[in-house]
Scaffold this active site. Structure first.
Site, PDB file in Angstrom:
ATOM      1  N   HIS A 119      -7.605  -5.627  -1.263  1.00 27.36           N
ATOM      2  CA  HIS A 119      -6.418  -4.949  -0.750  1.00 27.36           C
ATOM      3  C   HIS A 119      -5.627  -5.802   0.235  1.00 27.36           C
ATOM      4  O   HIS A 119      -4.479  -5.528   0.505  1.00 27.36           O
ATOM      5  CB  HIS A 119      -6.828  -3.619  -0.106  1.00 27.36           C
ATOM      6  CG  HIS A 119      -5.708  -2.672   0.094  1.00 27.36           C
ATOM      7  ND1 HIS A 119      -5.031  -2.090  -0.957  1.00 27.36           N
ATOM      8  CD2 HIS A 119      -5.136  -2.190   1.222  1.00 27.36           C
ATOM      9  CE1 HIS A 119      -4.087  -1.298  -0.491  1.00 27.36           C
ATOM     10  NE2 HIS A 119      -4.136  -1.337   0.832  1.00 27.36           N
ATOM     11  N   ASP A 146      -9.223  -5.129  -5.832  1.00 30.00           N
ATOM     12  CA  ASP A 146      -8.797  -4.128  -4.854  1.00 30.00           C
ATOM     13  C   ASP A 146      -9.506  -2.813  -5.163  1.00 30.00           C
ATOM     14  O   ASP A 146      -9.270  -2.205  -6.205  1.00 30.00           O
ATOM     15  CB  ASP A 146      -7.277  -3.938  -4.909  1.00 30.00           C
ATOM     16  CG  ASP A 146      -6.746  -3.088  -3.761  1.00 30.00           C
ATOM     17  OD1 ASP A 146      -7.527  -2.352  -3.132  1.00 30.00           O
ATOM     18  OD2 ASP A 146      -5.525  -3.157  -3.505  1.00 30.00           O
ATOM     19  N   SER A 170       0.835  -1.179   0.000  1.00 28.85           N
ATOM     20  CA  SER A 170       0.000   0.000   0.000  1.00 28.85           C
ATOM     21  C   SER A 170       0.880   1.243   0.000  1.00 28.85           C
ATOM     22  O   SER A 170       1.662   1.446  -0.927  1.00 28.85           O
ATOM     23  CB  SER A 170      -0.976  -0.042   1.180  1.00 28.85           C
ATOM     24  OG  SER A 170      -2.057   0.829   0.976  1.00 28.85           O
TER      25      SER A 170
END
Length: 170
Positions: free
Chosen positions: A140, A103, A20
């Protein structure tokens, strides 16, 4: 780097991994100093700093990163945006990008555009693999089933071991 200077390790035995926002960090580091790393693992990274705010929840990150639609903020981002700062020459460290096809936080386009750019620019300059792993039916990362997480970790560890020529010792 300090690790090599003090004899702790050498670049060919040093891997960096981040996901991320951490994926943004490791990709920016690899672009700025590819000579420091033997392997780069970038998981669901925010890699297009010019357009991150135009997809899903990305607009909320302007408080953290700045707004690339403003000249002042853009002038910061253009110096480190991984998608836009891939070196013109190599070599480049062995790289594994990872994303989930569902995601909705950091949309897969970040990883897909980055790997395409990396492969196009580095094809003639590095023999190291520049790969992407797209996990299907996942997002994610949060809430991922244990079996999928184990597959993912196994792939990362195998990639690092192969790129660093690690030997199994009993």
């Amino acid at each position: 780097g300090i690790n090599a200077e003090y004899g702790y390790t050498s670049p060919d035995k040093l891997a960096i991994e981040g996901g991320s926002n951490g994926g943004l960090l490791v990709a920016a580091c690899a672009n700025q100093r590819p000579d420091l790393f033997g392997a780069v693992i970038c998981e669901v990274g925010v890699l297009d700093m010019y357009r991150f705010h135009k997809f899903t929840i990305g607009h909320a990150w302007c408080t953290e990163f700045g707004n690339p639609d403003t000249e002042e903020h853009f002038s910061w981002m253009e110096k480190y945006s991984p998608l836009h700062t891939v070196p013109e020459t190599g070599p480049y460290p062995s790289t594994l990008l990872m994303t989930g096809d569902h995601d909705d936080r950091v949309v897969p386009l970040h990883s897909l555009k980055f790997i395409a750019t990396l492969q196009r620019k580095m094809a003639a300059h590095t023999e190291n693999p520049l790969l992407i792993r797209v996990d299907t039916k996942s997002g994610h990362g949060a809430g991922k089933p244990t079996a999928k997480r184990l597959e993912e970790v196994s792939d990362v560890m195998a990639f690092i071991a192969k790129q660093m020529d690690c030997k199994w010792v009993e």
